[in-house]
Write a protein that holds these residues in place. Structure first.
Motif, PDB file in Angstrom:
ATOM      1  N   ILE A 471     -85.867  24.995 -81.901  1.00  0.00           N
ATOM      2  CA  ILE A 471     -86.633  25.454 -83.162  1.00  0.00           C
ATOM      3  C   ILE A 471     -86.181  24.048 -83.831  1.00  0.00           C
ATOM      4  CG2 ILE A 471     -86.638  26.448 -85.034  1.00  0.00           C
ATOM      5  CD1 ILE A 471     -85.977  28.942 -83.279  1.00  0.00           C
ATOM      6  N   ALA A 472     -84.919  23.556 -84.351  1.00  0.00           N
ATOM      7  CA  ALA A 472     -84.546  22.540 -85.136  1.00  0.00           C
ATOM      8  C   ALA A 472     -85.373  21.163 -84.476  1.00  0.00           C
ATOM      9  CB  ALA A 472     -83.247  22.196 -84.976  1.00  0.00           C
ATOM     10  N   LYS A 473     -85.311  20.811 -83.332  1.00  0.00           N
ATOM     11  CA  LYS A 473     -86.188  19.672 -82.502  1.00  0.00           C
ATOM     12  C   LYS A 473     -87.600  19.922 -82.737  1.00  0.00           C
ATOM     13  CE  LYS A 473     -82.864  18.741 -78.965  1.00  0.00           C
ATOM     14  NZ  LYS A 473     -82.649  18.451 -77.608  1.00  0.00           N
ATOM     15  N   ALA A 474     -87.995  21.279 -82.532  1.00  0.00           N
ATOM     16  CA  ALA A 474     -89.626  21.757 -83.060  1.00  0.00           C
ATOM     17  C   ALA A 474     -89.922  21.197 -84.421  1.00  0.00           C
ATOM     18  CB  ALA A 474     -89.982  22.931 -82.606  1.00  0.00           C
ATOM     19  N   ASN A 475     -89.296  21.780 -85.358  1.00  0.00           N
ATOM     20  CA  ASN A 475     -89.329  21.541 -86.703  1.00  0.00           C
ATOM     21  C   ASN A 475     -89.320  19.901 -87.171  1.00  0.00           C
ATOM     22  OD1 ASN A 475     -89.417  24.019 -87.422  1.00  0.00           O
ATOM     23  ND2 ASN A 475     -87.456  24.230 -87.796  1.00  0.00           N
ATOM     24  N   SER A 600    -101.203  18.413 -80.598  1.00  0.00           N
ATOM     25  CA  SER A 600     -99.741  18.599 -80.158  1.00  0.00           C
ATOM     26  C   SER A 600     -99.069  19.182 -81.081  1.00  0.00           C
ATOM     27  CB  SER A 600     -99.228  17.080 -80.129  1.00  0.00           C
ATOM     28  OG  SER A 600     -97.589  17.020 -79.989  1.00  0.00           O
ATOM     29  N   LEU A 601     -99.415  19.191 -82.531  1.00  0.00           N
ATOM     30  CA  LEU A 601     -99.051  19.781 -83.648  1.00  0.00           C
ATOM     31  C   LEU A 601     -99.255  21.427 -83.463  1.00  0.00           C
ATOM     32  CD1 LEU A 601     -97.626  19.886 -86.253  1.00  0.00           C
ATOM     33  CD2 LEU A 601     -99.740  19.561 -87.221  1.00  0.00           C
ATOM     34  N   LYS A 602    -100.434  21.675 -83.016  1.00  0.00           N
ATOM     35  CA  LYS A 602    -100.982  23.023 -82.829  1.00  0.00           C
ATOM     36  C   LYS A 602     -99.945  23.707 -81.562  1.00  0.00           C
ATOM     37  CE  LYS A 602    -104.678  25.867 -80.658  1.00  0.00           C
ATOM     38  NZ  LYS A 602    -105.959  25.886 -80.080  1.00  0.00           N
ATOM     39  N   TYR A 603     -99.602  22.650 -80.467  1.00  0.00           N
ATOM     40  CA  TYR A 603     -98.945  23.514 -79.449  1.00  0.00           C
ATOM     41  C   TYR A 603     -97.456  23.688 -79.748  1.00  0.00           C
ATOM     42  CZ  TYR A 603    -102.995  23.684 -76.354  1.00  0.00           C
ATOM     43  OH  TYR A 603    -104.227  24.128 -75.639  1.00  0.00           O
ATOM     44  N   LYS A 604     -96.866  22.594 -80.564  1.00  0.00           N
ATOM     45  CA  LYS A 604     -95.702  22.649 -81.061  1.00  0.00           C
ATOM     46  C   LYS A 604     -95.246  23.942 -82.209  1.00  0.00           C
ATOM     47  CE  LYS A 604     -93.961  18.948 -79.357  1.00  0.00           C
ATOM     48  NZ  LYS A 604     -92.378  19.210 -78.530  1.00  0.00           N
ATOM     49  N   ARG A 605     -96.301  24.106 -82.808  1.00  0.00           N
ATOM     50  CA  ARG A 605     -96.187  25.271 -83.720  1.00  0.00           C
ATOM     51  C   ARG A 605     -96.229  26.467 -82.869  1.00  0.00           C
ATOM     52  NH1 ARG A 605    -100.144  23.113 -88.571  1.00  0.00           N
ATOM     53  NH2 ARG A 605     -98.596  22.081 -89.777  1.00  0.00           N
ATOM     54  N   LYS A 606     -96.987  26.694 -82.025  1.00  0.00           N
ATOM     55  CA  LYS A 606     -96.983  27.798 -81.078  1.00  0.00           C
ATOM     56  C   LYS A 606     -96.004  28.044 -80.228  1.00  0.00           C
ATOM     57  CE  LYS A 606     -99.727  30.044 -77.586  1.00  0.00           C
ATOM     58  NZ  LYS A 606    -100.963  29.647 -76.378  1.00  0.00           N
ATOM     59  N   ALA A 607     -95.507  27.023 -79.671  1.00  0.00           N
ATOM     60  CA  ALA A 607     -94.118  26.981 -79.138  1.00  0.00           C
ATOM     61  C   ALA A 607     -92.864  27.376 -79.748  1.00  0.00           C
ATOM     62  CB  ALA A 607     -93.700  25.787 -78.199  1.00  0.00           C
ATOM     63  N   GLN A 608     -92.780  26.759 -81.211  1.00  0.00           N
ATOM     64  CA  GLN A 608     -91.899  27.230 -82.208  1.00  0.00           C
ATOM     65  C   GLN A 608     -92.042  28.619 -82.521  1.00  0.00           C
ATOM     66  OE1 GLN A 608     -92.539  25.819 -86.185  1.00  0.00           O
ATOM     67  NE2 GLN A 608     -90.660  25.754 -86.649  1.00  0.00           N
ATOM     68  N   ALA A 609     -93.131  29.306 -82.722  1.00  0.00           N
ATOM     69  CA  ALA A 609     -93.301  30.619 -82.891  1.00  0.00           C
ATOM     70  C   ALA A 609     -92.822  31.344 -81.784  1.00  0.00           C
ATOM     71  CB  ALA A 609     -94.626  30.863 -83.309  1.00  0.00           C
TER      72      ALA A 609
END
Length: 689
Positions: A471-475, A600-609
């Motif tokens: 999560i930290a890396k995703a943020n 990429s931002l969309k999938y990153k946010r989805k993966a983070q959620a």
């Protein structure tokens, strides 16, 4: 012999045997020692009691060993079943991983093939476009060089004709020849065709028919002929300039379209190469995952097969041992029953005969009194050794009973007291052993549960830490992408502003250049309209005439200015087109980059959620496990208070009770042995008779 009887009695503990053979052994042994130890029947009963006690003790030891063996079987079976269950779960998980890896490999390989085909096609298109552009540019350069030469020749010819017509050059055969040569060369140019070429040919033919310059003047309107040729040359020059301008414009547009196509293909190739590189890395990762999972699955199946074989052998061994134990228990019960029946028969049916044969009434009484004293002494010693007040009190009670009442009543009462005490101690020993067994089993199970919960909590904590790190890396990545998107937006805004300003400047410059060209062209037309006829006339008197020389210089300067304005306008338009092309290419690149980053931002946010959801589930599972562990620890604390926090260890209590039970059994054996008469006395009576 006694050694053979002992060996047979030992074998009778382990195997079922012929009761009559054993009885013969013990009776023979009793009769052999009767002369020293007393009545044969009494000694036989004593030996039978000793054998019963020995068999019972061996049965208790065997039962304890069997219970421990059963517990060992259960523990190992549970362990193997748990390992088999884990193997099955691991096998399902590994098979799912393998199927997913195979699917990912197939999808990625298909994608790589598509990308490779697309890259090859784009590279071929780019190579073809480069070849076409190179050929077109070469044709343009050759054509422009030829047109430039033609334009230069036209300009020089026009200057010559103008000078001839203005009278600046003396008309003679050499000048006429120069004009003819110039026109002859011009007629070879591709630009000269049709009526223009006919006019030039007529002029050349006319001059060839003339003998000299004077004849030229006599041909009629010679200046009119020169003017017609001059007009033709100027038309050709204008046409050449227009064609060259159009050719330059076409070349600029062709170069612009090529640059746009090249930029588009380069962008596509860059994106596709980046994508195929990532796909190849993913393919290698998928293949590595497949190989690792396949290897793990094979090892898991081998381990599961080994565990299953071990469990099967364990179950067979445990079942066989249980069957053997059951047979042993049954044989021991039958043996004890036979010994008890023998004791009962001997006691009930030989008492009268022994009394008459050996005359033991007074001797039995004396012997019983001595036995009671021996029992009291033995019990006091046991009570002192074990520290059990109850055994010491029993010894005192037996001593008091021996001093009051008849011998037979006292003997029976003492036996009853000892048996009661023996039964109570045995019951307490059994209860204590059962409690110890429960404590051992419950403690082991509780500690196993504690280990399971602690291991699960450690695993959940590790997974939660990994999820937090992800999560930290995703943020961090999301923040980077948002910053990059913001920078792209700012850069695009700056580009839009700069392009707008540059386009406005271009429109202003274009308007100025076009206005300048139009003004210069108008001025040239005015001057030519005024001075045109004057250039063909020769003044004969001193009167006012047009300033032909000055006008010619002015027109020349205006033509230079027109050429400069046209050139600057063409350069400005070319610069504008190039700037617009660069702007559009960069804007397209920004849009592609922006789309990629947004995706990429969309999938990153989805993966983070999803990771945050997993983290919440892990925390919930860990809290649940912690609650269960706390409950287990509370229960374990109660077990420790019950099983561990004792004033005396179980082993010490067991040793003390075993000693007490052995002492009480020994006391009973002493009392039961004294009921037997004396074989030596019988022998004496028989001798006297």
């Amino acid at each position: 012999s006694s050694r053979q009887c002992s060996r047979r009695s030992t074998q009778s503990v382990r195997y079922r045997f012929d009761f009559r053979a054993a009885m013969r052994c013990y009776i023979t042994l009793a009769l052999a020692t009767a002369a020293l130890e007393g009545s044969p029947t009494g000694k036989v009963i004593q030996l039978l009691s000793s054998l019963q006690a020995k068999i019972t003790a061996e049965g208790e030891r065997e039962q304890k060993q069997f219970e421990e063996y059963v517990q060992w079987c259960e523990d190992n079976a549970k362990e193997k079943q748990h390992e088999l269950k884990n193997s099955a779960e691991s096998q399902d998980s590994l098979e799912a991983v393998i199927e997913k890896a195979k699917s990912d490999i197939a999808t990625t390989e298909s994608r790589i093939e598509d990308l490779s085909a697309s890259i090859s096609q784009n590279e071929a298109d780019l190579d073809e476009a480069k070849a076409v552009r190179k050929r077109e540019h070469g044709e343009f350069v050759a054509r422009d060089r030829e047109m430039a030469e033609t334009q230069d020749m036209l300009e020089r010819a026009i200057q010559v004709f103008k000078k001839q017509m203005a009278g600046l050059v003396q008309v003679n055969q050499a000048s006429v020849k120069q004009l003819v040569n110039t026109v002859t060369v011009l007629m070879e140019a591709p630009l000269v065709a049709g009526s223009s070429k006919s006019k030039l040919q007529a002029f050349v033919q006319q001059q060839e028919d003339a003998k000299d310059g004077e004849e030229m003047e006599e041909t009629g309107d010679s200046s009119g002929g020169l003017q017609a040729v001059l007009d033709t040359l100027e038309d050709l020059l204008e046409k050449a300039e227009a064609q060259r301008s159009k050719s330059t414009k076409d070349e600029t547009e062709a170069r612009f379209h090529f640059d746009m196509l090249k930029q588009s293909l380069d962008d596509e190739l860059k994106t596709e190469n980046k994508e195929i590189s990532g796909a190849r890395k993913s393919l290698a990762s998928y293949k590595e995952t497949l190989a690792s999972a396949t290897k793990d699955l094979e090892e898991n199946k081998k381990d599961a097969s080994s565990d299953q074989d071990t469990l099967s052998h364990l179950q067979l061994d445990c079942m066989q041992t249980a069957s053997d134990h059951e047979a042993s228990v049954q044989g021991r019960a039958e043996e004890l029953k036979a010994l008890g029946e023998a004791k009962r028969v001997i006691s009930e049916m030989t008492g009268g005969a022994s009394s008459k044969a050996y005359g033991l009434v007074q001797m039995q009484s004396a012997t019983k009194a001595g036995s009671i004293n021996q029992v009291v002494s033995s019990l006091r010693s046991v009570g002192k050794s074990t520290g059990d007040v109850a055994v010491s009190l029993l010894a005192s009670e037996i001593n008091s009973a021996a001093m009051s009442g008849t011998t037979d009543d006292v003997f029976a009462k003492v036996k009853g007291l000892i048996r009661d005490m023996l039964e109570r101690i045995s019951e307490k020993a059994k209860a204590d052993a059962k409690e110890h067994e429960w404590c051992t089993k419950t403690t082991a199970e509780t500690e196993a549960k504690q280990d399971d919960h602690e291991s699960e909590i450690a695993a959940l904590t590790s997974k939660a830490d990994k999820a937090k790190s992800a999560i930290a890396k995703a943020n961090q990545r999301i923040a980077t992408l948002e910053a990059e998107l913001g920078e792209l937006s700012r850069m695009q805004a700056d580009m839009d502003k700069a392009r707008t300003e540059a386009h406005a400047n271009y429109l202003e410059s274009k308007q100025d250049y076009e206005a300048g060209i139009e003004g210069v062209q108008t001025a040239i037309k005015v001057l030519k309209d005024y001075y045109g006829q004057s250039f063909l006339q020769q003044p004969s008197v001193s009167s006012h005439s047009a300033s032909e020389g000055g006008a010619s210089g002015i027109i020349g300067l205006l033509e230079v200015a027109e050429s400069d304005f046209s050139k600057l306008l063409a350069e400005t338009e070319a610069d504008e087109r190039a700037a617009q092309a660069d702007y559009e290419a960069q804007t397209k690149a920004n849009e592609i980059s922006k789309a990629e980053k947004k995706t990429s931002l969309k999938y990153k946010r989805k993966a983070q959620a999803e990771t945050e959801k997993v983290l919440e589930d892990l925390k919930s599972d860990r809290d649940s496990e912690q609650s269960e562990l706390d409950a287990v620890l509370d229960y374990y604390s109660g077990i420790k208070k019950r099983c561990v926090a004792q004033p005396e260890p179980y082993e010490e209590r067991k040793r003390r009770r075993d000693e007490e039970i052995a002492g009480l059994k020994n006391a009973l054996q002493i009392l039961e042995g004294d009921a037997i008469g004396f074989l030596a006395v019988k022998q004496v009576h028989r001798h006297r008779a």
